[in-house]
Each structure stands twice: as structure tokens, then as C-alpha cells.
Design a protein around this motif. Structure first.
Motif, mmCIF file in Angstrom:
data_model
loop_
_atom_site.group_PDB
_atom_site.id
_atom_site.type_symbol
_atom_site.label_atom_id
_atom_site.label_comp_id
_atom_site.label_asym_id
_atom_site.label_seq_id
_atom_site.Cartn_x
_atom_site.Cartn_y
_atom_site.Cartn_z
ATOM 1 N N TYR A 59 21.113 -14.105 3.615
ATOM 2 C CA TYR A 59 20.464 -13.882 2.322
ATOM 3 C C TYR A 59 18.958 -14.080 2.454
ATOM 4 C CZ TYR A 59 19.140 -14.598 -2.546
ATOM 5 O OH TYR A 59 18.514 -14.523 -3.759
ATOM 6 N N LYS A 60 18.544 -15.154 3.119
ATOM 7 C CA LYS A 60 17.114 -15.425 3.300
ATOM 8 C C LYS A 60 16.461 -14.339 4.153
ATOM 9 C CE LYS A 60 16.936 -19.280 1.054
ATOM 10 N NZ LYS A 60 16.251 -19.428 -0.195
ATOM 11 N N MET A 61 17.162 -13.865 5.166
ATOM 12 C CA MET A 61 16.605 -12.804 6.006
ATOM 13 C C MET A 61 16.453 -11.506 5.210
ATOM 14 S SD MET A 61 15.890 -13.993 8.950
ATOM 15 C CE MET A 61 15.780 -12.604 10.022
ATOM 16 N N ASP A 62 17.410 -11.219 4.334
ATOM 17 C CA ASP A 62 17.284 -10.038 3.477
ATOM 18 C C ASP A 62 16.095 -10.176 2.542
ATOM 19 O OD1 ASP A 62 19.420 -8.789 4.634
ATOM 20 O OD2 ASP A 62 20.860 -9.427 3.104
ATOM 21 N N GLN A 63 15.885 -11.371 2.010
ATOM 22 C CA GLN A 63 14.732 -11.587 1.137
ATOM 23 C C GLN A 63 13.425 -11.441 1.909
ATOM 24 O OE1 GLN A 63 15.306 -15.445 -0.663
ATOM 25 N NE2 GLN A 63 16.133 -14.531 -2.532
ATOM 26 N N MET A 64 13.398 -11.902 3.132
ATOM 27 C CA MET A 64 12.185 -11.777 3.937
ATOM 28 C C MET A 64 11.975 -10.349 4.428
ATOM 29 S SD MET A 64 12.391 -15.313 6.155
ATOM 30 C CE MET A 64 11.529 -14.589 7.497
ATOM 31 N N ASN A 65 13.034 -9.581 4.531
ATOM 32 C CA ASN A 65 12.947 -8.229 5.053
ATOM 33 C C ASN A 65 12.338 -7.262 4.039
ATOM 34 O OD1 ASN A 65 13.250 -6.295 7.017
ATOM 35 N ND2 ASN A 65 15.366 -5.830 6.470
ATOM 36 N N ALA A 66 12.490 -7.498 2.749
ATOM 37 C CA ALA A 66 11.986 -6.577 1.730
ATOM 38 C C ALA A 66 10.465 -6.407 1.804
ATOM 39 C CB ALA A 66 12.417 -7.045 0.343
ATOM 40 N N PRO A 67 9.650 -7.465 1.865
ATOM 41 C CA PRO A 67 8.200 -7.247 1.986
ATOM 42 C C PRO A 67 7.809 -6.562 3.291
ATOM 43 C CG PRO A 67 8.658 -9.530 1.406
ATOM 44 C CD PRO A 67 9.953 -8.876 1.695
ATOM 45 N N VAL A 68 8.513 -6.859 4.363
ATOM 46 C CA VAL A 68 8.217 -6.235 5.645
ATOM 47 C C VAL A 68 8.485 -4.738 5.573
ATOM 48 C CG1 VAL A 68 8.882 -6.160 8.081
ATOM 49 C CG2 VAL A 68 8.634 -8.352 6.925
ATOM 50 N N GLU A 69 9.573 -4.350 4.952
ATOM 51 C CA GLU A 69 9.872 -2.923 4.797
ATOM 52 C C GLU A 69 8.837 -2.241 3.915
ATOM 53 O OE1 GLU A 69 13.838 -2.444 3.400
ATOM 54 O OE2 GLU A 69 14.733 -3.028 5.323
ATOM 55 N N PHE A 70 8.370 -2.921 2.881
ATOM 56 C CA PHE A 70 7.355 -2.346 2.002
ATOM 57 C C PHE A 70 6.068 -2.078 2.776
ATOM 58 C CE2 PHE A 70 3.724 -2.914 -0.876
ATOM 59 C CZ PHE A 70 3.953 -1.855 -1.742
ATOM 60 N N VAL A 71 5.633 -3.056 3.556
ATOM 61 C CA VAL A 71 4.415 -2.879 4.362
ATOM 62 C C VAL A 71 4.632 -1.793 5.402
ATOM 63 C CG1 VAL A 71 2.894 -4.032 6.017
ATOM 64 C CG2 VAL A 71 3.617 -5.223 3.947
ATOM 65 N N ASN A 72 5.809 -1.739 5.969
ATOM 66 C CA ASN A 72 6.115 -0.727 6.964
ATOM 67 C C ASN A 72 6.048 0.667 6.356
ATOM 68 O OD1 ASN A 72 6.904 0.426 9.383
ATOM 69 N ND2 ASN A 72 9.077 0.145 8.971
ATOM 70 N N ARG A 73 6.563 0.836 5.150
ATOM 71 C CA ARG A 73 6.519 2.138 4.480
ATOM 72 C C ARG A 73 5.088 2.550 4.161
ATOM 73 N NH1 ARG A 73 9.779 1.132 -0.277
ATOM 74 N NH2 ARG A 73 10.848 -0.608 0.692
ATOM 75 N N VAL A 74 4.227 1.591 3.884
ATOM 76 C CA VAL A 74 2.835 1.914 3.562
ATOM 77 C C VAL A 74 2.137 2.499 4.782
ATOM 78 C CG1 VAL A 74 0.597 0.896 2.978
ATOM 79 C CG2 VAL A 74 2.638 0.248 1.694
#
Length: 98
Positions: A59-74
Motif C-alpha cells: 500500500y505504501k509503495m503504491d502511494q509512493m508510486n503515484a507521484p513518481v508516475e506523474f513526474v514520469n508522464r511530465v
């Protein structure tokens, strides 16, 4: 005493010894089974705790993964060439919505 009586006495003694050994073996195996069932219960509790910990970590890894994916998409290119078939299907869905 004849040889037959001596052999019969040895046979009776060996039979009684075998029965005593079998009884001891059964008593020891019943104690081992009790110990195994107690250990099994402890292992189940430990596995439940491990599963809960792993779920929390996921669960914590999924929460941490969301901002990383957002920056990656940018920072990644979004323009990929879909090809002729993708373009036709995209136009078809575009005109179908209107």
C-alpha cells in the motif's frame, strides 16, 4: 528343558520387547504430534502477521508510486505514432462522439 522350549521362551521375550518398544514409539510420536500442532498454530499466526506487513508495504509503495508516475508522464514523450489503423480508429471514435 528342550531346545523347543528355549526357542519358545526367546520368542516370547522378543515379542514382549517388541511390544514395549512399539508402545514407547507410539507415546513419543503422540508427543511429537502435539508439538507439531502447537508449532503449526504459531506458524499460522506468524504468516498472518507477515501478510499484513506485506500488504502495508505494498500500500505504501503504491502511494509512493503515484507521484513518481506523474513526474514520469511530465517528462516522457506523449506523441507516439499510432499508425494508419490507429489513426482511422481514432477518427472514427472522434466522429462517433459528435
Amino acid at each position: 528343558m528342550s531346545a523347543f522350549d528355549i526357542c519358545l521362551a526367546f520368542l516370547i521375550l522378543s515379542g514382549s520387547f517388541a511390544l514395549i518398544c512399539l508402545g514407547i514409539l507410539l507415546l513419543k510420536s503422540s508427543q511429537v504430534l502435539k508439538d507439531v500442532s502447537a508449532l503449526t498454530k504459531e506458524v499460522e499466526v506468524t504468516i498472518d502477521k507477515v501478510n499484513k506487513t506485506v500488504d502495508d508495504v505494498n500500500y505504501k509503495m503504491d502511494q509512493m508510486n503515484a507521484p513518481v508516475e506523474f513526474v514520469n508522464r511530465v517528462f516522457t514523450k506523449r506523441s507516439q505514432n499510432p499508425g494508419i489503423l490507429g489513426t482511422i480508429l481514432g477518427l472514427k471514435s472522434f466522429f462517433k462522439k459528435k
